[in-house]
Write a protein that holds these residues in place. Structure first.
Motif, PDB file in Angstrom:
ATOM      1  N   GLU A  61      -0.974   8.013   9.858  1.00 52.17           N
ATOM      2  CA  GLU A  61      -0.899   7.137   8.691  1.00 52.17           C
ATOM      3  C   GLU A  61      -0.549   8.000   7.484  1.00 52.17           C
ATOM      4  OE1 GLU A  61      -3.625   3.656   8.266  1.00 52.17           O
ATOM      5  OE2 GLU A  61      -4.799   4.735   9.761  1.00 52.17           O
ATOM      6  N   SER A  62       0.661   7.858   7.009  1.00 48.99           N
ATOM      7  CA  SER A  62       1.149   8.700   5.927  1.00 48.99           C
ATOM      8  C   SER A  62       1.565   7.857   4.732  1.00 48.99           C
ATOM      9  CB  SER A  62       2.345   9.534   6.406  1.00 48.99           C
ATOM     10  OG  SER A  62       3.380   8.682   6.859  1.00 48.99           O
ATOM     11  N   THR A  63       1.564   8.491   3.566  1.00 46.92           N
ATOM     12  CA  THR A  63       2.042   7.817   2.362  1.00 46.92           C
ATOM     13  C   THR A  63       3.565   7.804   2.358  1.00 46.92           C
ATOM     14  OG1 THR A  63       1.967   9.902   1.126  1.00 46.92           O
ATOM     15  CG2 THR A  63       0.011   8.482   1.034  1.00 46.92           C
ATOM     16  N   ASP A  75       0.817  -1.219   0.000  1.00 48.50           N
ATOM     17  CA  ASP A  75       0.000   0.000   0.000  1.00 48.50           C
ATOM     18  C   ASP A  75       0.847   1.264   0.000  1.00 48.50           C
ATOM     19  OD1 ASP A  75      -2.245  -1.573   0.055  1.00 48.50           O
ATOM     20  OD2 ASP A  75      -2.461  -1.498   2.235  1.00 48.50           O
ATOM     21  N   LYS A 133       2.646   3.706   9.129  1.00 49.68           N
ATOM     22  CA  LYS A 133       1.789   3.963  10.283  1.00 49.68           C
ATOM     23  C   LYS A 133       2.668   4.107  11.519  1.00 49.68           C
ATOM     24  CE  LYS A 133      -2.450   2.265  12.493  1.00 49.68           C
ATOM     25  NZ  LYS A 133      -3.451   1.147  12.510  1.00 49.68           N
ATOM     26  N   TYR A 190      -2.575   8.974   4.519  1.00 47.10           N
ATOM     27  CA  TYR A 190      -2.849   7.820   3.667  1.00 47.10           C
ATOM     28  C   TYR A 190      -4.346   7.597   3.489  1.00 47.10           C
ATOM     29  CZ  TYR A 190      -3.278   2.989   2.153  1.00 47.10           C
ATOM     30  OH  TYR A 190      -3.640   1.859   1.481  1.00 47.10           O
ATOM     31  N   LYS A 191      -5.105   7.721   4.567  1.00 44.51           N
ATOM     32  CA  LYS A 191      -6.542   7.430   4.485  1.00 44.51           C
ATOM     33  C   LYS A 191      -7.383   8.689   4.691  1.00 44.51           C
ATOM     34  CE  LYS A 191      -6.503   2.523   5.740  1.00 44.51           C
ATOM     35  NZ  LYS A 191      -6.984   1.508   6.689  1.00 44.51           N
ATOM     36  N   SER A 192      -7.396   9.199   5.912  1.00 41.89           N
ATOM     37  CA  SER A 192      -8.297  10.298   6.247  1.00 41.89           C
ATOM     38  C   SER A 192      -7.508  11.532   6.640  1.00 41.89           C
ATOM     39  CB  SER A 192      -9.239   9.893   7.389  1.00 41.89           C
ATOM     40  OG  SER A 192      -8.494   9.517   8.533  1.00 41.89           O
ATOM     41  N   SER A 194       2.467   2.736   2.534  1.00 38.25           N
ATOM     42  CA  SER A 194       2.012   3.583   3.631  1.00 38.25           C
ATOM     43  C   SER A 194       2.813   3.276   4.888  1.00 38.25           C
ATOM     44  CB  SER A 194       0.517   3.359   3.901  1.00 38.25           C
ATOM     45  OG  SER A 194       0.281   2.025   4.336  1.00 38.25           O
TER      46      SER A 194
END
Length: 415
Positions: free
Chosen positions: A153-155, A74, A78, A123-125, A76
């Protein structure tokens, strides 16, 4: 002695009497709050500067507590940790001497102005920092300190070239979304990424950290974490079995053709390598720009295995031939001679293979063999050609496998 005791008691009463007089009460804190929020009418919608033409200077540090997960597929990262943000709010200042020495207040984060800092590459929100139950520390000089804890949560762009000996560089970029660089400037703190409370990860080591700020157009601070993968799991469960299978692949030429198991043996090794390639592919992200060295190595081994399977089938075909029906040509004879030379053996067949151009050549050859046992014994046959090919191919594929494996480890070691 009596005079000394009297002096001691006087000093004791004086010190504790002063402390008792100077003791802070809840009413003193209430008076400070009344002054700031009622008398001075503090408004959290106004930037905390008397001169609104200036930018609010905010120092940012990052306390990293753990790496929860790094997802290669993914792309990503965390992590858990908290930021340390500090700035001066000129509307939250008071004289401690007027309020019985009250020097510090702890206020809910929603009650005062905040810079609206959030993660720039989620990454998500997309969410703001902190929670409603968190407090900020404010001193009498207007210095505000905020420590919002959060799971981020980052890319993260993944480079899989040297998997599983790879290093990944991930960034956590924080930005003041509601303000431009003219209103708010985020500055990296003196400590950058702080690891005093970091808990080690089972898969990744932190190689280095850094921080830099960007105050051109937008105001942001970027914290960079360089991760180094621990390759032990992949070395034991993937790389070593693949190398051992590659060695087994070569020993297909050591298995006699007469056993009838050579082709099935070669196909079994081929399928095993294909399974390992599938396992490695599942561990890697779907990325067409960068290819893993390990994937290239596995593909090369599967290619060699495919060639070995084809050669084994061809040799089975050659082993069923007879010299009478299929004379041995110069190419195969050259292979046979090279094999004898490398084995330091001399040829015992001085008689050339007979040409089958005449109709009665088969009968003549048969009669000659009956009267000349040595000719029949040492004549070059297709089985001898196959044995010579096995000898040469064994060492050729062993050399290729060794070179490819050595190149793999040299590239990974240089990384």
């Amino acid at each position: 002695m009596t005079r000394s005791c009297a002096t001691f008691i006087l000093c004791f009463l004086t010190v504790f009497g002063i402390r008792k007089v100077r003791a802070q009460s809840g009413s003193d804190v209430q008076d400070v709050l009344t002054k700031l929020f009622t008398t001075d009418k503090y408004n959290k919608k106004i930037r905390p500067l008397v001169d609104q033409s200036n930018a609010v200077q905010i120092d940012v540090d990052f306390f990293l507590t753990s790496i929860i997960d790094f997802n290669d597929q993914d792309e990503s990262l965390k992590t858990s940790g908290f930021l340390s943000l500090s700035w001066t709010d000129e509307y939250l200042q008071w004289d401690p001497s007027s309020y019985n020495g009250v020097n510090v207040l702890f206020l809910p984060q929603d009650d005062i102005w905040r810079p609206g800092v959030s993660l720039r590459n989620p990454y998500k929100s997309f969410t703001g920092l902190g929670s409603a139950f968190l407090n900020l520390r404010v001193d009498s000089n207007g210095l505000v300190e905020w420590f919002p804890f959060q799971v981020f949560e980052s890319t993260c762009d993944v480079d899989i070239t040297y998997f599983p000996f790879d290093s990944q560089e991930c960034e956590l970029k924080f930005i003041a979304w509601s303000y431009s660089q003219v209103e708010v400037e985020l500055n990296k703190g003196a400590r950058g990424v702080i690891l005093v409370e970091y808990s080690p990860n089972a898969v990744w080591n932190i190689d280095s950290t850094s921080a830099h700020e960007t105050n051109t157009g937008e105001s942001s601070v970027t914290f960079t974490i360089k991760l180094k993968r621990k390759p032990g799991f992949y070395v034991i469960n993937i790389i070593i079995p693949v190398i051992l299978l590659s060695v087994l692949n070569i020993f297909a030429f050591a298995l006699p053709v007469t056993t009838g198991e050579r082709a099935s043996y070669a196909v079994t090794v081929f399928l095993s390598l294909a399974v390992f390639l599938t396992i490695v592919s599942e561990e890697l992200p779907t990325n067409s720009d960068v290819i893993s060295i390990l994937s290239v190595y596995l593909t090369a081994m599967i290619t060699l295995s495919t060639v070995i399977v084809l050669i084994c089938i061809l040799e089975l075909r050659l082993a069923t031939r007879t010299v009478e029906e299929y004379p041995i040509n110069k190419l195969f004879m050259a292979v046979y001679k090279v094999s004898l030379f490398l084995q330091c053996r001399k040829r015992k067949d001085k008689i050339k293979p007979a040409k089958m151009s005449e109709t009665n050549s088969k009968k003549k050859l048969k009669k000659e063999d009956e009267f000349n046992p040595d000719r029949k014994k040492f004549q070059v046959t297709w089985m001898k050609i196959v044995s010579a090919m096995d000898y040469l191919l064994f060492w050729i594929f062993l050399l290729l496998t060794f070179i490819l494996t050595l190149v793999l480890f040299l590239i990974c070691a240089n990384n």
